[in-house]
Design a protein around this motif. Structure first.
Motif, mmCIF file in Angstrom:
data_model
loop_
_atom_site.group_PDB
_atom_site.id
_atom_site.type_symbol
_atom_site.label_atom_id
_atom_site.label_comp_id
_atom_site.label_asym_id
_atom_site.label_seq_id
_atom_site.Cartn_x
_atom_site.Cartn_y
_atom_site.Cartn_z
ATOM 1 N N SER A 74 55.313 -46.058 -2.223
ATOM 2 C CA SER A 74 54.751 -44.855 -1.603
ATOM 3 C C SER A 74 53.230 -44.935 -1.565
ATOM 4 N N ALA A 75 52.623 -45.275 -2.686
ATOM 5 C CA ALA A 75 51.162 -45.370 -2.748
ATOM 6 C C ALA A 75 50.652 -46.560 -1.942
ATOM 7 N N TYR A 76 51.330 -47.693 -2.054
ATOM 8 C CA TYR A 76 50.871 -48.896 -1.362
ATOM 9 C C TYR A 76 50.971 -48.727 0.155
ATOM 10 N N LEU A 77 52.057 -48.133 0.624
ATOM 11 C CA LEU A 77 52.217 -47.943 2.072
ATOM 12 C C LEU A 77 51.169 -46.979 2.624
ATOM 13 N N ALA A 78 50.752 -46.013 1.830
ATOM 14 C CA ALA A 78 49.665 -45.120 2.272
ATOM 15 C C ALA A 78 48.372 -45.918 2.448
ATOM 16 N N THR A 79 48.123 -46.852 1.553
ATOM 17 C CA THR A 79 46.937 -47.713 1.678
ATOM 18 C C THR A 79 47.054 -48.619 2.901
ATOM 19 N N VAL A 80 48.224 -49.199 3.092
ATOM 20 C CA VAL A 80 48.443 -50.063 4.259
ATOM 21 C C VAL A 80 48.230 -49.264 5.538
ATOM 22 N N ASP A 81 48.770 -48.058 5.585
ATOM 23 C CA ASP A 81 48.593 -47.208 6.770
ATOM 24 C C ASP A 81 47.112 -46.947 7.037
ATOM 25 N N ARG A 82 46.382 -46.650 5.979
ATOM 26 C CA ARG A 82 44.947 -46.380 6.136
ATOM 27 C C ARG A 82 44.221 -47.602 6.693
ATOM 28 N N LEU A 83 44.540 -48.759 6.173
ATOM 29 C CA LEU A 83 43.856 -49.982 6.595
ATOM 30 C C LEU A 83 44.267 -50.426 8.003
ATOM 31 N N LEU A 84 45.532 -50.293 8.325
ATOM 32 C CA LEU A 84 46.018 -50.812 9.600
ATOM 33 C C LEU A 84 45.892 -49.834 10.755
ATOM 34 N N THR A 85 45.521 -48.601 10.471
ATOM 35 C CA THR A 85 45.319 -47.635 11.558
ATOM 36 C C THR A 85 43.853 -47.227 11.683
ATOM 37 N N GLU B 197 39.789 -47.562 12.665
ATOM 38 C CA GLU B 197 39.133 -47.912 13.932
ATOM 39 C C GLU B 197 38.984 -49.418 14.032
ATOM 40 N N GLY B 198 39.012 -49.918 15.249
ATOM 41 C CA GLY B 198 38.784 -51.344 15.460
ATOM 42 C C GLY B 198 39.968 -52.022 16.112
ATOM 43 N N ALA B 199 39.748 -53.246 16.520
ATOM 44 C CA ALA B 199 40.783 -54.038 17.171
ATOM 45 C C ALA B 199 41.864 -54.415 16.161
ATOM 46 N N GLY B 200 43.049 -54.742 16.676
ATOM 47 C CA GLY B 200 44.172 -55.092 15.812
ATOM 48 C C GLY B 200 43.868 -56.237 14.872
ATOM 49 N N ALA B 201 43.241 -57.300 15.383
ATOM 50 C CA ALA B 201 42.912 -58.450 14.531
ATOM 51 C C ALA B 201 41.962 -58.042 13.411
ATOM 52 N N GLU B 202 41.001 -57.222 13.741
ATOM 53 C CA GLU B 202 40.025 -56.740 12.757
ATOM 54 C C GLU B 202 40.719 -55.959 11.641
ATOM 55 N N ARG B 203 41.665 -55.121 12.012
ATOM 56 C CA ARG B 203 42.387 -54.310 11.021
ATOM 57 C C ARG B 203 43.254 -55.185 10.125
ATOM 58 N N LEU B 204 43.919 -56.190 10.720
ATOM 59 C CA LEU B 204 44.749 -57.078 9.901
ATOM 60 C C LEU B 204 43.899 -57.904 8.945
ATOM 61 N N VAL B 205 42.774 -58.403 9.416
ATOM 62 C CA VAL B 205 41.889 -59.161 8.530
ATOM 63 C C VAL B 205 41.382 -58.259 7.394
ATOM 64 N N ALA B 206 41.084 -57.005 7.694
ATOM 65 C CA ALA B 206 40.647 -56.070 6.647
ATOM 66 C C ALA B 206 41.760 -55.855 5.620
ATOM 67 N N TYR B 207 42.998 -55.750 6.090
ATOM 68 C CA TYR B 207 44.135 -55.597 5.174
ATOM 69 C C TYR B 207 44.266 -56.825 4.274
ATOM 70 N N PHE B 208 44.182 -58.008 4.849
ATOM 71 C CA PHE B 208 44.320 -59.220 4.039
ATOM 72 C C PHE B 208 43.116 -59.424 3.119
ATOM 73 N N GLN B 209 41.959 -58.968 3.521
ATOM 74 C CA GLN B 209 40.794 -59.008 2.624
ATOM 75 C C GLN B 209 41.031 -58.065 1.440
ATOM 76 N N TYR B 210 41.615 -56.904 1.708
ATOM 77 C CA TYR B 210 41.982 -55.965 0.642
ATOM 78 C C TYR B 210 42.967 -56.644 -0.319
ATOM 79 N N TRP B 211 43.956 -57.319 0.237
ATOM 80 C CA TRP B 211 44.950 -58.037 -0.571
ATOM 81 C C TRP B 211 44.230 -59.044 -1.478
ATOM 82 N N LYS B 212 43.353 -59.840 -0.882
ATOM 83 C CA LYS B 212 42.603 -60.843 -1.655
ATOM 84 C C LYS B 212 41.795 -60.173 -2.770
ATOM 85 N N ASP B 213 41.109 -59.098 -2.437
ATOM 86 C CA ASP B 213 40.257 -58.421 -3.419
ATOM 87 C C ASP B 213 41.070 -57.835 -4.569
ATOM 88 N N THR B 214 42.202 -57.211 -4.267
ATOM 89 C CA THR B 214 42.984 -56.567 -5.326
ATOM 90 C C THR B 214 43.810 -57.560 -6.117
#
Length: 193
Positions: free
Chosen positions: A64-75, A77-94
């Motif tokens: 529940s908590a993780y999907l809320a974070t994913v939703d925030r990152l993947l929705t 502003e910005g292009a789709g590729a930019e949002r996915l890279v931000a999500y994977f950067q979040y993954w790397k950081d955490t």
């Protein structure tokens, strides 16, 4: 002053998540849970009928908590590729951090829990399917906005990316290094372009 019931239940979940993230699901016994949470054994059984029910609650809360974070990152502003890279950067950081509360329970507890209970396997499968669905939607938007190559269909791309990052998480643990995340980020950018 006594805590409200929902706070005590949450406290047990929070304390035990940190323990299990470090030690694993089966390595943490009920005595350790109640001692770390500072609650009597009866309190645990008031909120959870069994350790399996507790495990299910832990996974439900995590997703529940993780999907809320994913939703925030993947929705965002910005292009789709930019949002996915931000999500994977979040993954790397955490996942590259030393903070147990940030660790992915799918990576840490998934294989162990799947072997113990079909109900836990189901919760893990539904949770990971939900993550992949979100990645798929973002990839499809990226393909529509031109930021992601249409060469690989969005569902296949999303599944490949998620598997890549799960593998990187495992290798990072095995090697005690964040290098696999750097490799996964480079490979992700290549797949998206």
């Amino acid at each position: 002053m006594k805590k409200p019931a929902h706070e005590t239940r949450q406290h047990i979940l929070d304390v035990t998540r940190a323990l299990m993230t470090r030690k694993g699901y089966t390595a943490v016994g009920l005595a350790e849970v109640v001692a770390a949470a500072g609650v009597p054994k009866g309190s645990f059984y008031y909120y959870f009928k069994s350790k399996e029910e507790f495990g299910l609650a832990l996974l439900d809360e995590y997703f529940s908590a993780y999907l809320a974070t994913v939703d925030r990152l993947l929705t965002a502003e910005g292009a789709g590729a930019e949002r996915l890279v931000a999500y994977f950067q979040y993954w790397k950081d955490t996942q590259g951090s030393d903070f147990p509360d940030d660790k992915c329970l799918v990576v840490k507890l998934g294989p162990e829990m799947c072997d113990l209970s079909e109900d836990m396997r189901t919760v893990l499968r539904k949770g990971t399917d939900a993550i992949i669905q979100r990645i798929t939607r973002c990839a499809a938007r990226g393909q529509a906005d031109g930021s992601i190559s249409p060469a690989i269909p969005a569902p296949e791309l999303a599944e490949s990316l998620y598997q890549l990052w799960l593998g990187a998480s495992l290798l990072a643990k095995l090697n005690d290094s964040t290098t696999p995340f750097d490799t996964a980020l480079t490979a992700s950018r290549t797949l998206l372009s």
